[in-house]
Scaffold this active site. Structure first.
Site, short mmCIF file in Angstrom:
data_model
loop_
_atom_site.label_atom_id
_atom_site.label_comp_id
_atom_site.label_asym_id
_atom_site.label_seq_id
_atom_site.Cartn_x
_atom_site.Cartn_y
_atom_site.Cartn_z
CG HIS A 16 -0.40 -0.05 2.52
ND1 HIS A 16 0.32 0.99 3.04
CD2 HIS A 16 -0.39 -1.01 3.48
CE1 HIS A 16 0.73 0.69 4.26
NE2 HIS A 16 0.31 -0.53 4.54
CG HIS A 19 4.18 -1.30 2.22
ND1 HIS A 19 2.97 -1.88 1.94
CD2 HIS A 19 4.48 -1.65 3.50
CE1 HIS A 19 2.56 -2.56 2.99
NE2 HIS A 19 3.45 -2.43 3.95
CB CYS A 55 0.55 -8.34 19.31
SG CYS A 55 -0.33 -7.88 17.79
CB CYS A 71 3.33 -6.36 16.79
SG CYS A 71 2.08 -5.10 16.89
CB CYS A 91 -2.33 -5.16 19.83
SG CYS A 91 -1.18 -4.34 18.73
CG HIS A 138 -2.24 -5.26 14.76
ND1 HIS A 138 -0.95 -5.03 15.19
CD2 HIS A 138 -2.16 -5.46 13.43
CE1 HIS A 138 -0.13 -5.12 14.18
NE2 HIS A 138 -0.82 -5.38 13.09
CE LYS A 156 0.76 2.02 10.40
NZ LYS A 156 1.18 0.76 10.97
CE LYS A 210 -5.75 -5.52 1.78
NZ LYS A 210 -5.38 -6.93 1.62
N1 MSP Z 1 8.57 -6.52 8.12
C1 MSP Z 1 8.67 -5.46 9.06
C2 MSP Z 1 9.98 -4.71 8.90
C3 MSP Z 1 11.20 -5.55 9.01
S1 MSP Z 1 12.63 -4.63 8.65
C4 MSP Z 1 13.89 -5.62 9.12
C5 MSP Z 1 7.53 -4.50 8.85
N2 MSP Z 1 6.92 -4.56 7.65
S2 MSP Z 1 5.68 -3.66 7.18
O1 MSP Z 1 5.20 -4.22 5.96
O2 MSP Z 1 4.76 -3.51 8.24
O3 MSP Z 1 6.31 -2.32 6.76
C6 MSP Z 1 6.71 -1.42 7.69
C7 MSP Z 1 7.26 -0.17 7.03
O4 MSP Z 1 6.45 0.28 5.94
C8 MSP Z 1 7.21 0.97 8.01
O5 MSP Z 1 8.31 0.96 8.89
C9 MSP Z 1 7.25 2.13 7.09
O6 MSP Z 1 8.56 2.25 6.60
C10 MSP Z 1 6.31 1.67 5.98
N3 MSP Z 1 4.93 1.98 6.28
C11 MSP Z 1 3.89 1.12 6.40
N4 MSP Z 1 2.75 1.82 6.65
C12 MSP Z 1 3.04 3.13 6.72
C13 MSP Z 1 2.29 4.32 6.84
N5 MSP Z 1 1.00 4.33 7.01
N6 MSP Z 1 2.96 5.48 6.73
C14 MSP Z 1 4.29 5.54 6.47
N7 MSP Z 1 5.00 4.46 6.34
C15 MSP Z 1 4.46 3.23 6.60
O7 MSP Z 1 7.25 -3.74 9.74
#
Ligand code: MSP
Length: 495
Positions: free
Chosen positions: A17, A20, A125, A128, A144, A147, A294, A297
Site C-alpha cells: 500500500h 510501503h 501480538c 506485531c 494491542c 492492531h 494511520k 489495510k
Molecule cells: N517486516 C517489518 C519490517 C522488518 S525490517 C527488518 C515491517 N513490515 S511492514 O510491511 O509492516 O512495513 C513497515 C514499514 O512500511 C514501516 O516501517 C514504514 O517504513 C512503511 N509503512 C507502512 N505503513 C506506513 C504508513 N501508514 N505510513 C508511512 N510508512 C508506513 O514492519
C-alpha cells in the site's frame, strides 16, 4: 565514497500500500542523489516472509506459505519497479542464501556467549510479532495498541539474547554520534528507552513453524525479527553474486516510527554481540495518515499507489508523497491533495515552464540556444545542504523556489514582447532571457532527478542535454549556447 541505504523489508501478509511506497520513494530519492554525486551506492529493499502472521495469511488464502509468499512478494517487487525505484537488489527472507546466513549468525551469537535458555511467558501480538508488557497494552482486555485486537498469553522454552548487557555499549554509540538516529526527537526516544533499562528477549519460537530453524534445536525457529533485520547484512554478502559487505557495511536504514525500538536498540546490539559494526545511521520517518488515522489495510483507508501510477505516472506519486508531508513527521495524504499538487505544481508551475521555455526557443531562435548567461540564482548549494540533513521535503521546497522564480522571470521579461521589437538591445535581452530559461530547465532537471527521474530525463532531452544528471551540473550556466532544443509533449498532461 560508498553509500549504502535500506528500506524496511515489507511483510507479505498483506498487499503493498501507499505506506510501503512512501519509504521506498524516499529511499530512492536519497539513493539517486548520492549516485548523482558520484558515490558508489547500494540501495536495498525487499520482503519479510517468515513468521506466524504470514503463515496465517497463507492459510486464510488456502495456499502453502511459500506459494503465498511468492505471490505477494512479486507484488511488492512490481510496486518497487512501477515506482521507478533504482534498488540494486530485492531481498526475500526465504532466499536460501539469506536463511543459511541467519543460521550462521545465530551460531556466532551463541559462540560469543550472548544466548541462554529460559522459559518465556508473556503477552504476544501476532500482528506485531512482538511481546508486550501489560502497561503497553490498552486496558481492559490487553488490546494491542496498533492492531486493536487482544494479545495472547504465550509460554515456552526459548533461547534468549542478552540485550541487557548492551545498555552501556549502546549509550556509547549514541554519545559518539548525536545524529545516530534522526530526527532528534527519535534519537531522544530511542536513547531514553535504552536508559530506562533493557530486558533480554527471546530469539527463538517453539510455536512458529514457518521460519528458519534454529541450527542446534531445529524444532524451534529463529524469531522472525532477527531473521528480518539480518537482511540488511546478508544481502550485501550474496545479492550481487559476490560479497560486497566490506565496501558497503555499515548501511544507513530508513524506517517508519512503528519499528523504532527493534531497529535503534535491538539491531545494533545484536550486531555488536556478533562482532559486526552497528548500522551507520537510522532515519525514522512518520506515518502517512488519512485524516488522523494511520493508513493501513486493516483500517481500510488506503490510497492504491498502483492506481495512481496508472493514471498519473510514478513521478506524480513520488512528488506528492515527498512534497506534501514533511519528511520525518506524520502527515495526512488524500487523493484530492494529490490532484491539487499535480495540477498546480507539476502541470502548471513546472510543466508550463518547460513547455514555454522550449516553445519560445523553437519559435524565436529556430530551436537553438542563443548566447547568454543565466540570470537566475543557482540553488544547488542550498539543495545539497538539505540533502545532507536528510531533509527531502526541504530540498524540494528550495527547488520549487527556483521553479517559481523562473516563472516570475518569464512574466517580467515578456519574451513575446521582446520578440516583436526590432531594437538590437531588445534582441540581445531576448537572447539572455531564452538562455536563462533553457539553462534553468536544465538545472531543474538535475535537481529534480532524485524526485521525478522520468520527467527529469525528458526535460534534459528537451534542452538537448540528455542524461546529464551529474551533480556538478546542478548549478546554472552549464548549457552551451548552440545546443538544440525541442518542445516536448506536455510533461504532466491534464486528465
Ligand atoms: N517486516 C517489518 C519490517 C522488518 S525490517 C527488518 C515491517 N513490515 S511492514 O510491511 O509492516 O512495513 C513497515 C514499514 O512500511 C514501516 O516501517 C514504514 O517504513 C512503511 N509503512 C507502512 N505503513 C506506513 C504508513 N501508514 N505510513 C508511512 N510508512 C508506513 O514492519
Amino acid at each position: 565514497m560508498p553509500f549504502s541505504l535500506t528500506t524496511p523489508i515489507y511483510y507479505v501478509n498483506s498487499d503493498p500500500h501507499l505506506g510501503h511506497a512512501y519509504t521506498t520513494v524516499a529511499a530512492d530519492a536519497l539513493a539517486r542523489h548520492h549516485r548523482q554525486r558520484g558515490e558508489d551506492v547500494f540501495f536495498l529493499t525487499g520482503t519479510d516472509e517468515h513468521g506466524a502472521k504470514v503463515a496465517q495469511a497463507a492459510a486464510a488464502a488456502g495456499m502453502s506459505p511459500k506459494e503465498f509468499c511468492d505471490r505477494v512478494s512479486a507484488r511488492f517487487r512490481d510496486l518497487v519497479h512501477r515506482l521507478d525505484a533504482s534498488n540494486d537488489f530485492f531481498i526475500r527472507t526465504t532466499d536460501r542464501e539469506h536463511e543459511k546466513r541467519v543460521q550462521e549468525f545465530m551460531v556466532r551469537l551463541r559462540d560469543a556467549g550472548h544466548l541462554y535458555e529460559d522459559t518465556y511467558a508473556g503477552l504476544y501480538c501476532t500482528g506485531c510479532e512482538q511481546f508486550y508488557s501489560e502497561d503497553e497494552l490498552e486496558q481492559p482486555g490487553n488490546i494491542c495498541p496498533l492492531h486493536k485486537t487482544p494479545v495472547e498469553r504465550l509460554e515456552e522454552e526459548n533461547t534468549f539474547f542478552r540485550l541487557s548487557a548492551f545498555q552501556e555499549p549502546l549509550l556509547e554509540l549514541y554519545d559518539r554520534d548525536r545524529e545516530y538516529v534522526m530526527p532528534r526527537a527519535r534519537y531522544n526516544e530511542a536513547r531514553s528507552f535504552i536508559e530506562s533499562g533493557l530486558s533480554d528477549f527471546s530469539v527463538s519460537r517453539a510455536t512458529v513453524s514457518w521460519g528458519v530453524p534454529l541450527p542446534w534445536k531445529p524444532e524451534q525457529t529463529i524469531y522472525v525479527w532477527v531473521d528480518a533485520l539480518l537482511n540488511y547484512r546478508t544481502a550485501l554478502e550474496y545479492g550481487l553474486g559476490r560479497d560486497v559487505s566490506a565496501t558497503f557495511w555499515p548501511s544507513m536504514h530508513l524506517l517508519g516510527k512503528d519499528i523504532l525500538r527493534l531497529h535503534c536498540v535491538s539491531w545494533p546490539a545484536l550486531l555488536m554481540a556478533a562482532g559486526y559494526e552497528p548500522p551507520r545511521r537510522l532515519f525514522v520517518h512518520g506515518y502517512l495518515t488519512s485524516g488522523d488515522q494511520k493508513m493501513s489495510k486493516s483500517l481500510g483507508n488506503v490510497i492504491d499507489p498502483l492506481a495512481v501510477i496508472d493514471e498519473l505516472g510514478a513521478d506524480a506519486l513520488r512528488f506528492y508523497l515527498l512534497r506534501e508531508v514533511q519528511w520525518g513527521q506524520d502527515g495526512s495524504v488524500t487523493r484530492d491533495g494529490l490532484d491539487r499538487r499535480y495540477a498546480g505544481e507539476l502541470a502548471n508551475d513546472l510543466g508550463n515552464l518547460v513547455s514555454r521555455a522550449t516553445a519560445m526557443i523553437v519559435r524565436y531562435r529556430g530551436g537553438v540556444v542563443p548566447e547568454g548567461r543565466c540570470e537566475l540564482e543557482p540553488v544547488d548549494a542550498a539543495v545539497r545542504e538539505r540533502f545532507e540533513a536528510f531533509d527531502l521535503t526541504g530540498a524540494l521546497d528550495v527547488i520549487w523556489g527556483l521553479v517559481r522564480a523562473a516563472n516570475r522571470y518569464v512574466e517580467e521579461r515578456q519574451p513575446w514582447v521582446l520578440a516583436r521589437s526590432q531594437a538590437a538591445a531588445d534582441q540581445s535581452l531576448l537572447d539572455t532571457t531564452l538562455y536563462t530559461l533553457a539553462d534553468a530547465v536544465r538545472s531543474l532537471a538535475v535537481l529534480l532527478h532524485p524526485f521525478i527521474p522520468a520527467s527529469a530525463d525528458r526535460m534534459l532531452e528537451a534542452v538537448g542535454d540528455p542524461g546529464a544528471v551529474a551533480w556538478e551540473r546542478a548549478g546554472v550556466g552549464h548549457l552551451p549556447p548552440g545546443t538544440e532544443v525541442s518542445q516536448p509533449p506536455p510533461l504532466f498532461p491534464r486528465a
